[in-house]
Design an enzyme around this catalytic site. Structure first.
Site, mmCIF file in Angstrom:
data_model
loop_
_atom_site.group_PDB
_atom_site.id
_atom_site.type_symbol
_atom_site.label_atom_id
_atom_site.label_comp_id
_atom_site.label_asym_id
_atom_site.label_seq_id
_atom_site.Cartn_x
_atom_site.Cartn_y
_atom_site.Cartn_z
ATOM 1 C CB SER A 227 -0.932 -0.006 1.217
ATOM 2 O OG SER A 227 -1.782 -1.125 1.206
ATOM 3 C CB CYS B 259 1.876 8.769 -7.849
ATOM 4 S SG CYS B 259 0.751 7.698 -8.757
ATOM 5 C CG ASN C 209 -6.393 3.642 -4.077
ATOM 6 O OD1 ASN C 209 -6.285 3.036 -3.019
ATOM 7 N ND2 ASN C 209 -5.359 4.234 -4.663
#
Length: 457
Positions: free
Chosen positions: A42, A46, A310
């Site tokens: 997780s 980016c 997501n």
């Protein structure tokens, strides 16, 4: 009797799915086992360029939830464990512990495939030499930072001028490097039309980033110590003490392909609106390994973005957990920056509109981010495309300084709603001199697009 959900991939889509499924079903109803081959779960890929460039101080700031936090929520997350075979008829996966090499089979009642994308790394001579780096994982980022801190020279070459390429160019410039960007295309940012990419090119050159177009890399040259010393194209060599690869990604679906699951033209898994793999009742897929519906063109496309991943995970987790949710598609919105230049696009480029047989008009306007008399007003260029007959909005691209990039969200909403450019001119947007001219630049472009559509009859 409880069911078992197996998740392949411990990042955005996979762990969002696992977490949402856990919210809906407790461990007595649903056992969740997740496999991740890397060292981290997780995390924000980016954010890696901003960590490398020093805007983000610590690696762990990019981690949204650790393996221990997932396990505390009754998700059996097994790190450094790679799924090496998928047996669809037998409803089981074969895994390999990357530390010990031990292999075992794990059965499933429901399966989520979230294997992400892999960076393009063509088999060029010297591409695996010390000093040549990708930037997909936190390990990659740490390796690049370590290399930058060890290297005495200050010359960097970035191969590729897409989002990762321009962001890494900024990061290296911030670290005091002399940066050259080599791009196969004529202009940087192939997600823009060439005329808008040219604006990015001009600003990058003005910032001191040497940007070379039509420069296909043929090999990486190394010194006597085996470390990178230059990058070669057909007609030139560019000295380099460090090289960063930003050549794009492709869906990581080799495991799914070997198992006979359906893939699209870009190599991504094909799913229905519920993110269920087509033709398979108990298998879902999401994130960078899938293709999704483009709401503007009506075709499937592959877009590797954390926002989509997501959302896919939330949809999958809801459906696995007994609820119902759908992911209707995307309009192709993306935003980035290089230093103080903001770059944004949504919808189709001219090339994409032609490919799907759309007839269109385009307009380009120059405006400012604030009222022209207000301090800090910065220039921006907005390009808008509309369908010739109907005036339906087809795409928007924006290049400008502070306040430019997120304006693309106005167009993204209009595209999702299927609005025409004429309907857009009536949008009730917020106005005050510190935030916008009285006519927002996007609405100025819409007004000009309306006139262009009418001029075409």
């Amino acid at each position: 009797m409880s069911e078992r959900l197996v998740v392949i991939g411990g990042d955005a889509a996979g762990m969002s799915a696992a977490s949402q499924a856990r919210r809906l079903k407790g461990p007595e109803e649903l056992e969740i086992v997740a496999f991740e081959r890397g060292h981290f779960s997780s995390f924000s890929a980016c954010g890696i360029p901003y960590w490398v460039g020093g805007d983000v101080a610590e690696r762990d700031e990019l981690i949204a939830r650790t393996p221990e936090e997932h396990r505390a929520r009754d998700i059996d997350l097994r790190m450094r464990t790679e799924v090496v075979e998928l047996d669809v008829p037998g409803q089981r996966v074969r895994t390999r512990d990357l530390e010990s090499g031990a292999e075992s089979w794990t059965g499933f009642d429901k399966l989520v495939i979230a294997t992400g994308a892999r960076p393009l790394r063509p088999p060029l001579p010297g591409i695996d030499a010390p000093g040549v780096h990708g930037v997909q994982t936190l390990d990659d980022g740490q390796g690049l930072i370590d290399s930058l801190e060890r290297t005495e020279g200050r010359r960097a070459v970035v191969v590729g001028a897409g989002y990762i390429g321009v962001e890494m160019a900024e990061a290296l410039l911030n670290r005091g490097y002399e940066v050259t960007v080599l791009n196969r295309g004529e202009q940087p940012m192939a997600t823009l039309d060439p005329d808008m990419g040219r604006l990015v090119h001009q600003v990058m050159d003005g910032l001191g980033i040497r940007t070379v177009g039509s420069a296909a890399v043929t090999k990486i040259l190394t010194g006597d110590d085996g470390r990178v010393r230059a990058v070669a194209t057909d007609d030139a060599e560019y000295p380099a003490d460090v090289v960063v690869l930003g050549m794009g990604v492709v869906p990581e679906t080799r495991l799914a392909e070997a198992a006979g699951l359906p893939l699209g033209v870009y190599g991504g898994l094909l799913t229905d609106l519920a993110m269920r793999v087509r033709g398979h009742e108990n298998i879902w897929a999401g994130g960078d390994c899938v293709e999704v519906l483009d709401l503007v063109s009506g075709r499937e496309r592959h877009i590797a973005l954390g926002t989509h991943a997501n959302k896919h995970g939330q949809v999958i987790g809801s459906n696995v957990g007994g609820g119902y949710a759908t992911f209707p598609g995307v309009v192709g919105t993306a935003v980035s920056k290089v230093c103080d230049l903001e770059i944004a696009r949504t919808g189709l480029r001219e090339k994409e509109a032609r490919e799907v047989g759309l007839r269109y008009v385009t307009v380009t306007v120059e405006s400012t981010s604030r009222a022209g008399y207000y301090p800090g007003a910065a220039p921006m260029t907005v390009k808008m495309m509309a369908e010739r007959r109907t005036g339906r909005l087809l795409g928007v691209q924006i290049v400008g300084r502070e306040g430019a990039g997120k304006r693309v969200d106005i167009a993204a909403v209009a595209l999702t709603a299927g609005m025409s450019v004429e309907q857009m001119t009536a949008l009730d947007l917020g106005y005050a001199p510190p935030f916008s001219p009285v006519w927002d630049p996007v609405l100025v472009a819409a007004r000009k697009a309306v006139a262009a559509v009418r001029a075409e009859g």
